[in-house]
Enzyme design. Structure first.
Site, PDB file in Angstrom:
ATOM      1  N   ASP A  65      -3.541   1.718   1.340  1.00 36.12           N
ATOM      2  CA  ASP A  65      -2.229   0.903   0.355  1.00 36.12           C
ATOM      3  C   ASP A  65      -1.647  -0.254   0.934  1.00 36.12           C
ATOM      4  OD1 ASP A  65      -0.076   1.041  -1.076  1.00 36.12           O
ATOM      5  OD2 ASP A  65       0.652   2.860  -0.345  1.00 36.12           O
ATOM      6  N   SER A  67       6.529   6.359  -3.691  1.00 38.15           N
ATOM      7  CA  SER A  67       6.740   5.063  -3.904  1.00 38.15           C
ATOM      8  C   SER A  67       8.384   4.806  -3.524  1.00 38.15           C
ATOM      9  CB  SER A  67       6.457   4.283  -5.107  1.00 38.15           C
ATOM     10  OG  SER A  67       6.464   2.921  -4.924  1.00 38.15           O
ATOM     11  N   HIS A  69      -2.332   3.156  -3.385  1.00 40.47           N
ATOM     12  CA  HIS A  69      -0.952   3.722  -3.524  1.00 40.47           C
ATOM     13  C   HIS A  69      -1.160   4.889  -4.707  1.00 40.47           C
ATOM     14  CE1 HIS A  69       3.069   3.059  -3.198  1.00 40.47           C
ATOM     15  NE2 HIS A  69       3.393   2.913  -4.692  1.00 40.47           N
TER      16      HIS A  69
END
Length: 629
Positions: free
Chosen positions: A295, A188, A325
């Site tokens: 995602d 991320s 994610h």
């Protein structure tokens, strides 16, 4: 070969039999072995000057670096994870945070990197982004300060920057224990900055492992002129992670981000600074990219445009899961740790284990069913132009390799449409969207890359947002939206060595699944007002036709024989994008509308009729969160 390799016989490293600390690393069967005691590892903290003073206190901004390394006299390479999360939301599926012992030394190192890799001869360095946790400076949401937070640490490891024993004052600390070879890894926000650092071309960065990473911050907050709902601004995102010093001293940085992120979705110089793709030609580090097809947090367009921009000469590897994610440690754990181990051995220690000659791409085709491909993009992939062609049912037609007769089709944006509502009932007229489908495929058709839709649209109002979806219509079992495709179990597995205050055991996971009749394989959004420019929107004149080309997300998806590939065009996506000021009726000129799809295989040439039946089981979308929270 680096220092520490003292002899090789038949692929084995021979270590002299003497009562001295072990060599930096020992290789057996092509991989480094756990020869160092984690309990005896050296733990320390330093503060590296990043060459900026964004908090304007007259002192160079310094980032805190917590290090754990083997107790050896040999130099070792370094695995770096730079993050804003270590004191707030934590890292990994169990939200681990850093902790410190009574002497102030780092105690808990989040994630398994220290437990697994330090015994094998690696140092692990966890960096607090500037403006977070124990660092000084300002958090600037993907900007130059965060890139400098990673780059300066690599420069320090190579004697080009200075570290100190304290956040201010203190004495300088050289990295005499480092070979200078570094890897950056992270999921991320962490993984995003690995790409920003790699795009500087910094010497010493041998590889990056970006996991669900942003390559252009515009594409996290915006999409071709339209703003994402609920994603806020760079300023609001930073506010949740700033430390006390940053909150008090970084108003100017926050104002620059606020000014540079207008709500209308324009691409500004502020976004350009946070676009790592534009400097990707500078990348020299090998890239191992990991991403989830589902995602909707870090949208998949990010990884596709990044790999397309990185020089072809750069070694690469790509994993694509069906999850949202999610870190690969939580969807393919054993294979992930083994692969990452070999990857680091190859690029940080020059172990010739063959991983750089193996297939580059591993894709989850079915739940826990993985297929490997030699290269990315796959050999034989060709951008094919396909055309929406009207049929006997209004708003329903064919997706064809040949254009049809001039025709138009219309839909009305009522402000509440969602992807699920748009792709349902594809055989009947819907007031909300139009749908164009191939005939049932006679052979598998692989979509691999970024599709681009050119749409000729006439709005009835002065504002109009568009959404587009590529859909695989056909029955399948897929990972569900529950838990973004995984469920956390009560059992644990251990990866590496534990020590007091830092165990190596993590809760196991399993897939969550659903039986479906339709799956979105790529999607995109746009503001028609940006038809001519992303930097300067133009007011729309009701009743005037505009032509705009916009991107759909990157995908690598095989539509099986017997299924249909379809294009759905609709208005605003209320689950993802902000609502336009006036809700329009949109008329699509079909003869001037095309979609360019990267295909491996040949789509049917015959004009398709309507699908045999409407799907009743549609996988709901995952609700996107705030980056890694």
């Amino acid at each position: 070969m680096l220092a520490g390799l003292v002899g090789v016989v038949s692929g084995l490293v021979v270590v002299p039999a003497r009562a001295e600390p072990p060599a930096a690393f020992v290789v057996e069967n092509g991989v480094t072995q756990p020869v160092h005691s984690l309990a005896d590892a050296v733990r320390e903290s330093v503060w590296v000057d990043i060459g900026l003073d964004l908090d304007t206190n007259g002192v160079g901004d310094r980032v805190a670096v917590d290090i754990i390394r083997p107790d050896t006299t040999e130099r070792v390479p370094v695995i770096i994870d730079a993050s804003p999360y270590y004191a707030t939301s934590g890292r990994g599926n169990e939200s681990e945070r850093k902790s410190y012992d009574s002497a102030g030394l780092p105690l808990k190192f989040p994630l398994y990197y220290d437990n697994y890799f330090v015994p094998r001869g690696y140092a692990v360095a966890l960096v607090d982004f500037s403006g977070t946790s124990r660092s000084t400076g300002c958090l600037d949401t993907g900007g130059r300060s965060e890139v400098a937070s990673g780059k300066a640490v690599i420069d320090w490891l190579n004697n080009r920057a200075t570290a100190y024993t304290a956040p201010s004052g203190g004495t300088s600390v050289p990295a005499t224990w480092s070979t200078g070879a570094a890897a950056m890894i992270g999921k991320s926000w962490d993984g995003s900055v690995t790409q920003g650092v790699a795009a500087t071309g910094v010497e010493g960065l041998r590889t990056i492992v970006p996991i669900a990473a942003i390559s252009s911050w515009y594409d996290w907050f915006r999409a071709d002129g339209v703003s994402f709902r609920g994603f806020g601004t760079p300023t609001s995102l930073a506010s949740g992670f700033e430390n006390t010093n940053a909150r008090a001293r970084c108003a100017a940085v926050r104002q620059d981000m606020t000014t540079g992120a207008p709500g209308n979705g324009d691409y500004t110089p502020m976004w350009q600074q946070r676009d790592y793709v534009r400097n990707a030609a500078n990348v020299r580090a090998a890239v191992f990219s990991v991403n989830g097809r589902a995602d909707l947090n870090v949208k998949p367009v990010n990884w596709g445009q990044w790999l397309a921009a990185v020089p072809a000469s750069v070694p690469r590897k790509l994993w694509l899961s069906q999850t949202g994610h999610i870190d690969p440690f939580d969807f393919r754990r054993a294979e992930w740790v083994a692969t990452l181990h070999r990857w680091f051995d190859r690029w940080l220690l020059d172990v010739q284990n063959g991983i750089d000659t193996e297939p580059q791409v591993s894709v989850e085709r079915g739940v826990n069913q993985w297929t490997d491909t030699a290269t990315w993009p796959p050999s034989g992939t060709t951008a094919r132009t396909m055309h929406p062609v009207s049929g006997p049912v209004a708003g329903v037609g064919a997706l064809s390799v040949t254009p049809g007769s001039p025709a138009t089709s219309s839909f009305t944006d009522n402000g509440s449409g969602t992807p699920t509502s748009y792709i349902s009932s594809p055989t009947v007229t819907s007031a909300r969207r139009v749908v164009y489908s191939t005939a049932p495929l006679t052979a598998d058709l692989r979509v691999a890359g970024i599709s681009r839709l050119t749409v000729a649209a006439t709005p009835s109002t002065s504002t109009a947002h568009l959404s587009a979806y590529l859909v695989d219509y056909g029955p399948a079992t897929a990972r569900s939206a529950t838990g973004e495709g995984i469920r956390t179990l009560s059992t644990e597995s251990c990866w590496g060595e534990s020590r007091p205050g830092d165990d190596a055991c993590y809760r196991d996971t399993e897939p969550t699944t659903a039986t479906v009749d339709a799956q979105i394989i790529a999607r995109g959004w746009a503001d028609l007002a940006n038809h001519a420019s992303l930097t300067t929107p133009r007011p729309l004149t009701p009743g005037t036709k505009y032509t705009m080309t916009f991107r759909l997300s990157t995908t690598d998806w095989t539509v099986p024989a017997g299924h249909r590939l379809a294009l759905v065009i609709a208005g605003n996506d209320s689950s993802m994008t902000t609502t336009p000021g006036q809700l329009p009726r949109v008329t699509v000129n079909l003869a001037e509308t095309t979609i360019q799809i990267p295909l491996q295989g040949t789509p049917p040439r015959a004009t398709a009729t309507t699908a045999d039946r409407s799907p009743t089981r549609i996988r709901p979308d995952i609700t996107p969160g705030r980056l890694d929270n």
